[in-house]
Design a protein around this motif. Sequence first.
Motif, PDB file in Angstrom:
ATOM      1  N   PHE A 133     -11.421   4.348 -12.674  1.00  0.00           N
ATOM      2  CA  PHE A 133     -11.106   4.886 -14.093  1.00  0.00           C
ATOM      3  C   PHE A 133     -10.144   4.250 -14.738  1.00  0.00           C
ATOM      4  O   PHE A 133      -9.546   4.871 -15.889  1.00  0.00           O
ATOM      5  CB  PHE A 133     -11.038   6.368 -13.927  1.00  0.00           C
ATOM      6  N   ASP A 134      -9.629   3.346 -13.972  1.00  0.00           N
ATOM      7  CA  ASP A 134      -8.261   2.699 -14.900  1.00  0.00           C
ATOM      8  C   ASP A 134      -7.090   3.557 -14.830  1.00  0.00           C
ATOM      9  O   ASP A 134      -6.575   3.603 -15.754  1.00  0.00           O
ATOM     10  CB  ASP A 134      -8.735   2.088 -15.977  1.00  0.00           C
ATOM     11  N   LEU A 135      -6.940   4.364 -13.690  1.00  0.00           N
ATOM     12  CA  LEU A 135      -5.814   5.420 -13.739  1.00  0.00           C
ATOM     13  C   LEU A 135      -4.944   4.648 -12.753  1.00  0.00           C
ATOM     14  O   LEU A 135      -5.213   4.419 -11.546  1.00  0.00           O
ATOM     15  CB  LEU A 135      -6.401   6.567 -13.260  1.00  0.00           C
ATOM     16  N   ALA A 136      -3.444   5.107 -12.953  1.00  0.00           N
ATOM     17  CA  ALA A 136      -2.488   4.912 -11.836  1.00  0.00           C
ATOM     18  C   ALA A 136      -2.508   5.763 -10.919  1.00  0.00           C
ATOM     19  O   ALA A 136      -2.819   6.981 -10.968  1.00  0.00           O
ATOM     20  CB  ALA A 136      -0.936   4.665 -12.675  1.00  0.00           C
ATOM     21  N   VAL A 137      -2.017   5.573  -9.648  1.00  0.00           N
ATOM     22  CA  VAL A 137      -1.762   6.578  -8.766  1.00  0.00           C
ATOM     23  C   VAL A 137      -0.613   6.527  -8.165  1.00  0.00           C
ATOM     24  O   VAL A 137       0.163   5.922  -7.817  1.00  0.00           O
ATOM     25  CB  VAL A 137      -2.964   6.217  -7.444  1.00  0.00           C
ATOM     26  N   VAL A 138       0.080   7.943  -7.893  1.00  0.00           N
ATOM     27  CA  VAL A 138       1.242   8.326  -7.358  1.00  0.00           C
ATOM     28  C   VAL A 138       0.916   9.057  -6.064  1.00  0.00           C
ATOM     29  O   VAL A 138       0.025  10.150  -6.036  1.00  0.00           O
ATOM     30  CB  VAL A 138       2.035   9.121  -8.132  1.00  0.00           C
ATOM     31  N   ALA A 139       1.341   8.588  -4.924  1.00  0.00           N
ATOM     32  CA  ALA A 139       1.197   9.297  -3.583  1.00  0.00           C
ATOM     33  C   ALA A 139       2.432  10.463  -3.519  1.00  0.00           C
ATOM     34  O   ALA A 139       3.398  10.042  -3.520  1.00  0.00           O
ATOM     35  CB  ALA A 139       1.214   8.466  -2.607  1.00  0.00           C
ATOM     36  N   GLU A 140       2.268  11.706  -3.631  1.00  0.00           N
ATOM     37  CA  GLU A 140       3.353  12.626  -3.729  1.00  0.00           C
ATOM     38  C   GLU A 140       3.530  13.105  -2.006  1.00  0.00           C
ATOM     39  O   GLU A 140       2.698  12.856  -1.169  1.00  0.00           O
ATOM     40  CB  GLU A 140       3.021  13.902  -4.364  1.00  0.00           C
ATOM     41  N   GLY A 141       4.842  13.527  -1.596  1.00  0.00           N
ATOM     42  CA  GLY A 141       5.040  14.211  -0.294  1.00  0.00           C
ATOM     43  C   GLY A 141       5.292  13.271   0.610  1.00  0.00           C
ATOM     44  O   GLY A 141       5.222  13.353   1.680  1.00  0.00           O
ATOM     45  N   VAL A 142       5.587  11.712   0.276  1.00  0.00           N
ATOM     46  CA  VAL A 142       5.900  10.892   1.140  1.00  0.00           C
ATOM     47  C   VAL A 142       7.440  11.099   1.894  1.00  0.00           C
ATOM     48  O   VAL A 142       8.306  11.073   1.333  1.00  0.00           O
ATOM     49  CB  VAL A 142       5.667   9.584   0.665  1.00  0.00           C
ATOM     50  N   GLU A 143       7.299  11.362   3.164  1.00  0.00           N
ATOM     51  CA  GLU A 143       8.564  11.720   3.886  1.00  0.00           C
ATOM     52  C   GLU A 143       8.831  11.000   4.883  1.00  0.00           C
ATOM     53  O   GLU A 143      10.275  10.712   5.346  1.00  0.00           O
ATOM     54  CB  GLU A 143       8.426  13.146   4.380  1.00  0.00           C
ATOM     55  N   THR A 144       7.851  10.312   5.487  1.00  0.00           N
ATOM     56  CA  THR A 144       8.239   9.362   6.798  1.00  0.00           C
ATOM     57  C   THR A 144       7.872   7.927   6.573  1.00  0.00           C
ATOM     58  O   THR A 144       7.057   7.694   5.571  1.00  0.00           O
ATOM     59  CB  THR A 144       7.433   9.859   8.117  1.00  0.00           C
ATOM     60  N   GLY A 145       8.339   7.264   7.454  1.00  0.00           N
ATOM     61  CA  GLY A 145       7.999   5.687   7.487  1.00  0.00           C
ATOM     62  C   GLY A 145       6.469   5.369   7.616  1.00  0.00           C
ATOM     63  O   GLY A 145       5.965   4.717   7.025  1.00  0.00           O
ATOM     64  N   GLU A 146       5.807   6.426   8.547  1.00  0.00           N
ATOM     65  CA  GLU A 146       4.331   6.133   8.891  1.00  0.00           C
ATOM     66  C   GLU A 146       3.446   6.398   7.625  1.00  0.00           C
ATOM     67  O   GLU A 146       2.950   5.741   7.248  1.00  0.00           O
ATOM     68  CB  GLU A 146       3.866   7.068   9.968  1.00  0.00           C
ATOM     69  N   GLN A 147       4.087   7.663   6.832  1.00  0.00           N
ATOM     70  CA  GLN A 147       3.221   7.911   5.638  1.00  0.00           C
ATOM     71  C   GLN A 147       3.287   6.709   4.455  1.00  0.00           C
ATOM     72  O   GLN A 147       2.461   6.460   3.706  1.00  0.00           O
ATOM     73  CB  GLN A 147       3.759   9.193   5.275  1.00  0.00           C
ATOM     74  N   HIS A 148       4.592   6.143   4.504  1.00  0.00           N
ATOM     75  CA  HIS A 148       5.130   5.273   3.466  1.00  0.00           C
ATOM     76  C   HIS A 148       3.972   4.017   3.807  1.00  0.00           C
ATOM     77  O   HIS A 148       3.158   3.277   2.831  1.00  0.00           O
ATOM     78  CB  HIS A 148       6.240   4.861   3.473  1.00  0.00           C
ATOM     79  N   ALA A 149       4.011   3.691   5.190  1.00  0.00           N
ATOM     80  CA  ALA A 149       3.085   2.402   5.613  1.00  0.00           C
ATOM     81  C   ALA A 149       1.601   2.747   5.310  1.00  0.00           C
ATOM     82  O   ALA A 149       0.845   1.932   4.804  1.00  0.00           O
ATOM     83  CB  ALA A 149       3.469   2.370   7.037  1.00  0.00           C
ATOM     84  N   ALA A 150       1.032   4.084   5.397  1.00  0.00           N
ATOM     85  CA  ALA A 150      -0.331   4.273   5.163  1.00  0.00           C
ATOM     86  C   ALA A 150      -0.662   4.281   3.777  1.00  0.00           C
ATOM     87  O   ALA A 150      -1.604   3.529   3.618  1.00  0.00           O
ATOM     88  CB  ALA A 150      -0.395   5.686   5.853  1.00  0.00           C
ATOM     89  N   VAL A 151       0.374   4.823   2.694  1.00  0.00           N
ATOM     90  CA  VAL A 151      -0.241   4.775   1.534  1.00  0.00           C
ATOM     91  C   VAL A 151      -0.084   3.597   0.865  1.00  0.00           C
ATOM     92  O   VAL A 151      -0.783   3.042   0.076  1.00  0.00           O
ATOM     93  CB  VAL A 151       0.667   5.826   0.582  1.00  0.00           C
ATOM     94  N   THR A 152       0.799   2.582   1.381  1.00  0.00           N
ATOM     95  CA  THR A 152       1.115   1.369   0.931  1.00  0.00           C
ATOM     96  C   THR A 152      -0.311   0.543   1.552  1.00  0.00           C
ATOM     97  O   THR A 152      -0.827  -0.188   0.559  1.00  0.00           O
ATOM     98  CB  THR A 152       2.290   0.602   1.666  1.00  0.00           C
ATOM     99  N   ALA A 153      -0.584   0.712   2.667  1.00  0.00           N
ATOM    100  CA  ALA A 153      -1.891  -0.034   3.204  1.00  0.00           C
ATOM    101  C   ALA A 153      -2.987   0.416   2.419  1.00  0.00           C
ATOM    102  O   ALA A 153      -3.908  -0.505   2.121  1.00  0.00           O
ATOM    103  CB  ALA A 153      -1.985   0.269   4.713  1.00  0.00           C
ATOM    104  N   ILE A 154      -3.224   1.564   1.870  1.00  0.00           N
ATOM    105  CA  ILE A 154      -4.281   1.951   1.311  1.00  0.00           C
ATOM    106  C   ILE A 154      -4.419   1.396  -0.025  1.00  0.00           C
ATOM    107  O   ILE A 154      -5.423   1.094  -0.682  1.00  0.00           O
ATOM    108  CB  ILE A 154      -4.445   3.778   1.145  1.00  0.00           C
ATOM    109  N   GLY A 155      -3.183   1.114  -0.736  1.00  0.00           N
ATOM    110  CA  GLY A 155      -3.120   0.270  -2.029  1.00  0.00           C
ATOM    111  C   GLY A 155      -2.514   1.198  -3.004  1.00  0.00           C
ATOM    112  O   GLY A 155      -2.606   0.952  -4.153  1.00  0.00           O
ATOM    113  N   CYS A 156      -2.098   2.613  -2.552  1.00  0.00           N
ATOM    114  CA  CYS A 156      -1.193   3.023  -3.596  1.00  0.00           C
ATOM    115  C   CYS A 156       0.030   2.210  -4.235  1.00  0.00           C
ATOM    116  O   CYS A 156       0.599   1.733  -3.656  1.00  0.00           O
ATOM    117  CB  CYS A 156      -0.687   4.342  -3.251  1.00  0.00           C
ATOM    118  N   ARG A 157       0.052   2.288  -5.604  1.00  0.00           N
ATOM    119  CA  ARG A 157       1.132   1.539  -6.252  1.00  0.00           C
ATOM    120  C   ARG A 157       2.480   2.222  -6.353  1.00  0.00           C
ATOM    121  O   ARG A 157       3.384   1.668  -5.995  1.00  0.00           O
ATOM    122  CB  ARG A 157       0.804   1.288  -7.522  1.00  0.00           C
ATOM    123  N   GLN A 158       2.574   3.715  -6.317  1.00  0.00           N
ATOM    124  CA  GLN A 158       3.724   4.235  -6.433  1.00  0.00           C
ATOM    125  C   GLN A 158       3.626   5.675  -5.392  1.00  0.00           C
ATOM    126  O   GLN A 158       2.796   6.025  -5.120  1.00  0.00           O
ATOM    127  CB  GLN A 158       3.942   4.787  -7.761  1.00  0.00           C
TER     128      GLN A 158
END
Length: 759
Positions: free
Chosen positions: A708-733
């Motif tokens: 849908f040509d929408l930007a994505v923001v992953a909320e509630g990132v608190e740990t390094g593991e969560q950061h790595a996961a959302v980054t791997a998935i392709g979330c931009r922010q």
Amino acid sequence: MSLAVAAPARHPLAGRVGLVAAAVVVLGEMVWLVVGLPGAALVSDLGAMAVSSWAAVLCVRAARRHPLALRRFWGLLAITMLLAALGRTVWTVERLGGIDLPHTPLVGALFAAGIVTGTAALLCSRAGGRSLVGQARTLLDGVIVALALIPVGWVVVFRDLADADLSDPLRTFGLLYPMFDLMQLTILVAVAGPGRQMWRALTVIGAGLAIRAGADAVYVSLVAHGNYAAGHPVDVCWPLSYLLVGLATRYPPPGAGDADDDAGESPLPPWWRVALPYLPVGGAIVAVMLSRQPTGQTPHLVFVGMMALLGVLALRQGLAANENLRLVARLRRLAYSDQLTGLPNRLTFIRRLRRALREGGPVAVVLLDLDGFKQVNDRFGHAAGDRLLTTIAERMRDAIGPDGMIARLGGDEFAVLVAGDRPVAPERLAVRLLAALEPLPGEEELGVHPSASIGIAEYGPQHSSHTDLLRDADIAMYAAKAAGKSAWRTCTPELRESAVSRAELIADLRRAVDEGQLLMEFQPIVDLATGTVRSAEALVRWRHPRLGVLPPARFLPLAEETGLILAIDRWVIHEACRSAATWRERAPEVTVAVNIAAAHLCRPDLIATVTGAMGAAGLPPRALTLELTESALIEGSEAVLDRLAQLRDLGIRIAIDDFGTGYSSLSYLHRIPATELKIDRSFVSRLDAGDARAYATVEMVNRLAGAFDLAVVAEGVETGEQHAAVTAIGCRQGQGWRYGRPAALSELLPTLAPADVAR
């Protein structure tokens, strides 16, 4: 039904020709009698017979054309016109036969019958009232006016005629025609008027009655003075009155344009119409005093008339007193009972509750509020809601029985008073009420049967009045709603204390904006690849003077319930724009995100509020993102979506917050003019534990946003593991404690330089 002035109904050519012919007859007779041409008496008689017969035929046609409820009126009027024609025919025959006094028993009987049928026609018209009491009251009003005319007529006509011979009853009856005319005219005035059914036709008929009354008065005066002769110019007035009756039949039935009394309440009559029957009584009293003979005696006719007048007045006042008693009883029912369900209303409940408290003994209040009743009204209409309330009231009344008094306090709120020697505890009554409200077989599928939340409060030392008891029942009822509805709760000291604290907090919140107690914090939103702060979400806090700094979860729900959220939102928007304008001097590309409450979406001034805040701060539209919850967007109307589209066209970004927690629908993503999705923290928080479903969900949302040509923001990132996961998935922010906690503007400014958070 239209209230516009109705034009006369269209008639066939024959009807118009008949009307013109009748008018020509009346006009010709008038000229003949005024000029005094030969045969004036016969011309007068023939004219009256012809026009009255023509009017009778038109009344018969009107009876066929009008609705069933009005056929009796026109039928009786047709008989009246026919009796007038027959009476005038007998009059003519007897006059030509050489009878000096035309008031023979047959003529008198025909004219008297015409008076009866004419009066009955007025009384049975739909404008004349539906009840027998109302018709009798109207008839008595006319009789009062007629009887009051007797002494007045004596003074005006007969006082100077010492030799007036009134010994013949038939002659006396003939001299009382004006009295009967005024009686009918009074009845017509009582039943006719603007806004009343048939008032136009009755007005024309009333004009004819007025002409006839004047003619009869002149006739009586001429006869009394011995100056009347058949063919006198006054004779033209009678066919003229018949002509007006025929003209009245040309008005269309009520369904074709007249106002209908059934369509609404009848207007209140003016004061003079109410006083009309009594106004001539004063004149009658004066006339009695003037009519006394030199011997001090009152003429026999005047005496009999006054006695009859007193009797009719007494009867009329008796009817009025009876009607007043019935009205008082009805007003009491209206004042103390609910008109929809028939249950006692709030006033009755409060009176009974206060009396029970005065009498002493155990007293309890069971307060019940229907859950989801508004949805019934919205979905099926208020008529269906009223039927449902009536059914529910009957079930609850049967469930309570003699163990308490149930009342409807208003809307979908009911209450049960349990007082005195209670055989059943109020808790058991609550259980019975909930059981009574369970849908019967087949009702659950219809989706129109709500549940209920019930609160119970028992009178104790902590209550100073019935108001305190009702307040505690209300507190318990809201606790039952909070517990999941379709439940009951008893008010406890803990619930009472919590409610008091809540009320105090609401009162303090009303002053928070005006007294500058709100403060703003910002949480950074970073680019996951570079760690650069791309945006900051504005988060409001409340610096309570007694409780310290309160988070949004503590006071925003209260603000939404009380409507204070609108004032808070406006403050947040202005403060966020001002702050963003400050930091853009250092970091021109960093934007600000502001949460908008669902209530604000429905406000037509939303666009003006947003643009006004940006204009005052000098913030460009592209630097502002409005965050809205998914459920608020989906429940919005077309007007809300149009409003958001206008904001989007201005360059303002629209973010769907907490995506995935509402009633997600792909069709709504097509309609909502969003620019980005914010994945809810509940999915991100499960990424540390290797939750495959959570990982798949975040990945799916990311791909959906890309489609849908929408930007994505992953909320509630608190740990390094969560950061790595959302980054791997392709979330931009990303947003969360991993990148920075909410902080004041002064603490945010140093973070606006790139930082390496990806390690």
